[in-house]
Design a protein around this motif. Structure first.
Motif, PDB file in Angstrom:
ATOM      1  N   CYS A 122       8.946 -16.884  16.499  1.00  0.00           N
ATOM      2  CA  CYS A 122       7.607 -17.328  16.153  1.00  0.00           C
ATOM      3  C   CYS A 122       6.998 -16.342  15.160  1.00  0.00           C
ATOM      4  CB  CYS A 122       6.732 -17.474  17.397  1.00  0.00           C
ATOM      5  SG  CYS A 122       6.577 -15.987  18.389  1.00  0.00           S
ATOM      6  N   PHE A 123       5.941 -16.782  14.495  1.00  0.00           N
ATOM      7  CA  PHE A 123       5.316 -15.983  13.450  1.00  0.00           C
ATOM      8  C   PHE A 123       3.827 -16.270  13.475  1.00  0.00           C
ATOM      9  CE2 PHE A 123       4.086 -15.303   8.971  1.00  0.00           C
ATOM     10  CZ  PHE A 123       4.467 -13.977   8.852  1.00  0.00           C
ATOM     11  N   CYS A 124       3.026 -15.219  13.367  1.00  0.00           N
ATOM     12  CA  CYS A 124       1.585 -15.382  13.451  1.00  0.00           C
ATOM     13  C   CYS A 124       0.915 -14.439  12.459  1.00  0.00           C
ATOM     14  CB  CYS A 124       1.132 -15.069  14.877  1.00  0.00           C
ATOM     15  SG  CYS A 124      -0.576 -15.383  15.215  1.00  0.00           S
ATOM     16  N   GLN A 125       0.221 -15.013  11.477  1.00  0.00           N
ATOM     17  CA  GLN A 125      -0.520 -14.219  10.502  1.00  0.00           C
ATOM     18  C   GLN A 125      -2.006 -14.379  10.767  1.00  0.00           C
ATOM     19  OE1 GLN A 125       0.892 -15.742   6.677  1.00  0.00           O
ATOM     20  NE2 GLN A 125       1.389 -13.635   6.159  1.00  0.00           N
ATOM     21  N   ARG A 169      -4.293 -17.597  20.778  1.00  0.00           N
ATOM     22  CA  ARG A 169      -3.124 -17.555  19.885  1.00  0.00           C
ATOM     23  C   ARG A 169      -2.315 -16.270  20.031  1.00  0.00           C
ATOM     24  NH1 ARG A 169      -2.983 -16.677  13.806  1.00  0.00           N
ATOM     25  NH2 ARG A 169      -4.893 -15.617  14.332  1.00  0.00           N
ATOM     26  N   TRP A 170      -2.981 -15.119  20.070  1.00  0.00           N
ATOM     27  CA  TRP A 170      -2.265 -13.849  20.146  1.00  0.00           C
ATOM     28  C   TRP A 170      -1.524 -13.715  21.471  1.00  0.00           C
ATOM     29  CZ3 TRP A 170      -0.187 -10.721  16.984  1.00  0.00           C
ATOM     30  CH2 TRP A 170       0.205  -9.455  17.382  1.00  0.00           C
ATOM     31  N   GLN A 171      -2.149 -14.140  22.564  1.00  0.00           N
ATOM     32  CA  GLN A 171      -1.507 -14.085  23.877  1.00  0.00           C
ATOM     33  C   GLN A 171      -0.267 -14.984  23.906  1.00  0.00           C
ATOM     34  OE1 GLN A 171      -4.082 -15.229  27.092  1.00  0.00           O
ATOM     35  NE2 GLN A 171      -2.527 -14.885  28.635  1.00  0.00           N
ATOM     36  N   VAL A 172      -0.366 -16.173  23.335  1.00  0.00           N
ATOM     37  CA  VAL A 172       0.782 -17.092  23.272  1.00  0.00           C
ATOM     38  C   VAL A 172       1.883 -16.470  22.428  1.00  0.00           C
ATOM     39  CG1 VAL A 172       1.567 -19.336  22.411  1.00  0.00           C
ATOM     40  CG2 VAL A 172      -0.590 -19.171  23.679  1.00  0.00           C
ATOM     41  N   TYR A 173       1.514 -15.927  21.289  1.00  0.00           N
ATOM     42  CA  TYR A 173       2.479 -15.280  20.392  1.00  0.00           C
ATOM     43  C   TYR A 173       3.223 -14.142  21.099  1.00  0.00           C
ATOM     44  CZ  TYR A 173       4.124 -12.222  16.639  1.00  0.00           C
ATOM     45  OH  TYR A 173       4.882 -11.413  15.843  1.00  0.00           O
ATOM     46  N   GLN A 174       2.479 -13.282  21.805  1.00  0.00           N
ATOM     47  CA  GLN A 174       3.097 -12.157  22.514  1.00  0.00           C
ATOM     48  C   GLN A 174       4.079 -12.647  23.577  1.00  0.00           C
ATOM     49  OE1 GLN A 174       2.799  -9.618  20.683  1.00  0.00           O
ATOM     50  NE2 GLN A 174       1.620  -8.185  21.895  1.00  0.00           N
ATOM     51  N   MET A 185      10.432 -26.506  26.454  1.00  0.00           N
ATOM     52  CA  MET A 185       9.823 -26.398  27.785  1.00  0.00           C
ATOM     53  C   MET A 185       9.160 -25.037  27.972  1.00  0.00           C
ATOM     54  SD  MET A 185       9.498 -28.862  29.682  1.00  0.00           S
ATOM     55  CE  MET A 185       8.972 -28.376  31.294  1.00  0.00           C
ATOM     56  N   GLN A 186       9.792 -23.984  27.481  1.00  0.00           N
ATOM     57  CA  GLN A 186       9.192 -22.655  27.609  1.00  0.00           C
ATOM     58  C   GLN A 186       7.884 -22.577  26.818  1.00  0.00           C
ATOM     59  OE1 GLN A 186      12.688 -20.352  26.438  1.00  0.00           O
ATOM     60  NE2 GLN A 186      12.647 -19.390  28.458  1.00  0.00           N
ATOM     61  N   ILE A 187       7.873 -23.157  25.635  1.00  0.00           N
ATOM     62  CA  ILE A 187       6.653 -23.166  24.822  1.00  0.00           C
ATOM     63  C   ILE A 187       5.566 -23.945  25.543  1.00  0.00           C
ATOM     64  CG2 ILE A 187       5.613 -23.981  22.668  1.00  0.00           C
ATOM     65  CD1 ILE A 187       8.381 -23.375  21.361  1.00  0.00           C
ATOM     66  N   GLN A 223       3.282 -20.247  14.218  1.00  0.00           N
ATOM     67  CA  GLN A 223       4.482 -20.980  13.830  1.00  0.00           C
ATOM     68  C   GLN A 223       5.592 -20.650  14.821  1.00  0.00           C
ATOM     69  OE1 GLN A 223       5.593 -20.253   9.740  1.00  0.00           O
ATOM     70  NE2 GLN A 223       3.458 -19.902   9.184  1.00  0.00           N
ATOM     71  N   VAL A 224       6.288 -21.679  15.290  1.00  0.00           N
ATOM     72  CA  VAL A 224       7.403 -21.476  16.212  1.00  0.00           C
ATOM     73  C   VAL A 224       8.606 -22.275  15.744  1.00  0.00           C
ATOM     74  CG1 VAL A 224       5.957 -21.026  18.218  1.00  0.00           C
ATOM     75  CG2 VAL A 224       6.714 -23.337  17.771  1.00  0.00           C
TER      76      VAL A 224
END
Length: 88
Positions: free
Chosen positions: A40-43, A26-31, A59-61, A49-50
């Protein structure tokens, strides 16, 4: 092509999505999404959340998720297929 596992919800600014991604990734995707300027938002202990605003963002996601979740062999196979198509 695998579907992006999404669950939508409405906010004041529009529709956003929860992306179901392994907690370890999750953190790698978020970064990476932040680097691509994708909202996007990650708690802590919450799903990623995107905001998907158009097909290019979707497509990028998908590409970011695939790079983090596909096996090495799947990624090699995809790259080889691209090279094969490019040489035709």
């Amino acid at each position: 092509m695998r579907a992006i596992p999404l669950e939508s919800f409405s906010t004041e600014t529009g529709i956003k999505y929860f992306v179901r991604v392994n907690w370890a990734d999750r953190w790698q995707v978020y970064q990476r999404l932040n680097e691509l300027d994708i909202p996007c938002f990650c708690q802590a202990n919450q799903p990623l959340q995107v905001e998907i605003t158009n097909a290019n963002v979707a497509m990028q996601i998908w590409s970011v998720l695939r790079s983090c979740t596909a096996s090495r062999q799947e990624l090699i196979s995809t790259l080889e297929n691209c090279w094969h198509l490019a040489s035709q």
